[in-house]
Design an enzyme around this catalytic site. Structure first.
Site, mmCIF file in Angstrom:
data_model
loop_
_atom_site.group_PDB
_atom_site.id
_atom_site.type_symbol
_atom_site.label_atom_id
_atom_site.label_comp_id
_atom_site.label_asym_id
_atom_site.label_seq_id
_atom_site.Cartn_x
_atom_site.Cartn_y
_atom_site.Cartn_z
ATOM 1 C CG ASP A 169 31.583 17.436 92.903
ATOM 2 O OD1 ASP A 169 30.366 17.214 92.887
ATOM 3 O OD2 ASP A 169 32.409 16.755 93.540
ATOM 4 C CB CYS B 29 36.770 35.393 64.286
ATOM 5 S SG CYS B 29 36.811 33.747 65.007
ATOM 6 C CB CYS C 293 34.349 35.688 59.871
ATOM 7 S SG CYS C 293 33.539 34.132 59.427
ATOM 8 C CB CYS D 114 30.304 29.712 63.230
ATOM 9 S SG CYS D 114 31.082 31.036 64.175
ATOM 10 C CB CYS E 222 24.340 28.580 65.578
ATOM 11 S SG CYS E 222 23.691 27.746 67.047
ATOM 12 C CB CYS F 56 29.224 26.352 64.879
ATOM 13 S SG CYS F 56 29.506 25.267 66.266
ATOM 14 C CB CYS G 162 35.025 27.419 60.626
ATOM 15 S SG CYS G 162 36.406 28.561 60.907
#
Ligand code: SF4
Ligand code: SF4
Length: 229
Positions: free
Chosen positions: A101, A160, A163, A166, A170, A214, A218
């Site tokens: 929903d 971050c 950087c 990640c 991916c 990912c 890190c």
């Protein structure tokens, strides 16, 4: 020791790695407005298991993911029961949940929003909560309550920086490289459909929403480990 200190101590004894408190008054939906305080529970994932993820998820990671979700649900249930015993209202947001929903990939209330408001971390370019202590190698739980709580200082900006590890790692090209700040919708950080579609390649390993690459790459998660050794 006051009630909040007792609560935090118990939650840690039950297995939480980190606990944070937030005021969500301005952002909880109408149906949850009577329980506007958030208690965020962080469980650190096993480094050995996360380290085994290289180019695809592993059977052990899937099992671990489910086991940690079960622990979160157990801790948040115990938290709710304790709060109710003390006379407060409380509701545990399930660790892993999609309510049709509310739209695909949505839970009752976003754990990551509560956690950033509690000052536990920021949203990385991988779309995950990144903590200073354990990087994104964590799973989250949330309890909403009307117990008035002393709250942490919200984190509203990404740490971050430049950087992109990640994003480049991916395999589904599902990460846009967006530097998060409070209020940015998840859709601007992660293509959730592309990530989910990629997972269909691993039906033989198990059902799950994330491949884990990912998270594994890190440097925030790796940094903590190297300090510990
Ligand atoms: S879980 Fe895997 S597919 Fe999804 S965003 Fe992360 S690296 Fe990409
Ligand atoms: S790998 Fe780099 S960009 Fe991605 S979440 Fe970690 S610090 Fe942020």
């Amino acid at each position: 020791m006051d009630k909040q200190e007792i609560l935090e101590k118990k939650i840690k004894e039950w297995g939480a790695s980190l606990v944070g408190f937030s005021n969500l008054e301005e952002i909880v939906p109408e149906n949850l407005s009577d329980i506007p305080y958030g208690i965020s529970i962080v469980i650190k994932l096993s480094d050995r298991i996360v380290d085994e993820i290289t180019d695809k998820p592993t059977h052990t990671y899937y099992h671990h993911y489910r086991a940690v979700n079960n622990l979160i649900d157990l801790i948040t249930l115990r938290t709710v029961l304790l709060l109710e015993e003390w006379g407060y209202k409380a509701l545990a947001v399930p660790a892993s949940q999609s309510i049709a929903d509310l739209g695909e990939y949505r839970g009752l209330f976003p754990h990551k929003t509560a956690a950033t408001r509690a000052g536990l971390g920021w949203i990385g370019k991988n779309g995950l909560l990144v903590t200073e202590e354990y990087g994104p190698r964590v799973r989250l739980g949330t309890v909403l309550t009307n117990m008035p709580l002393r709250t942490g200082t919200p984190i509203t900006q990404s740490r971050c920086g430049s950087c992109r590890i990640c994003v480049d790692a991916c395999p589904a090209m599902a990460l846009y490289g967006t530097l998060w700040k409070e209020g940015i919708p998840r859709e601007e950080i992660v293509d959730a459909k592309a990530c989910s579609e990629y997972m269909k390649n691993f039906k033989h390993i198990g059902r799950g929403h994330v491949c884990g690459i990912c998270m594994e790459v890190c440097p925030y998660g790796k940094r903590k480990k190297s300090v510990d050794r």
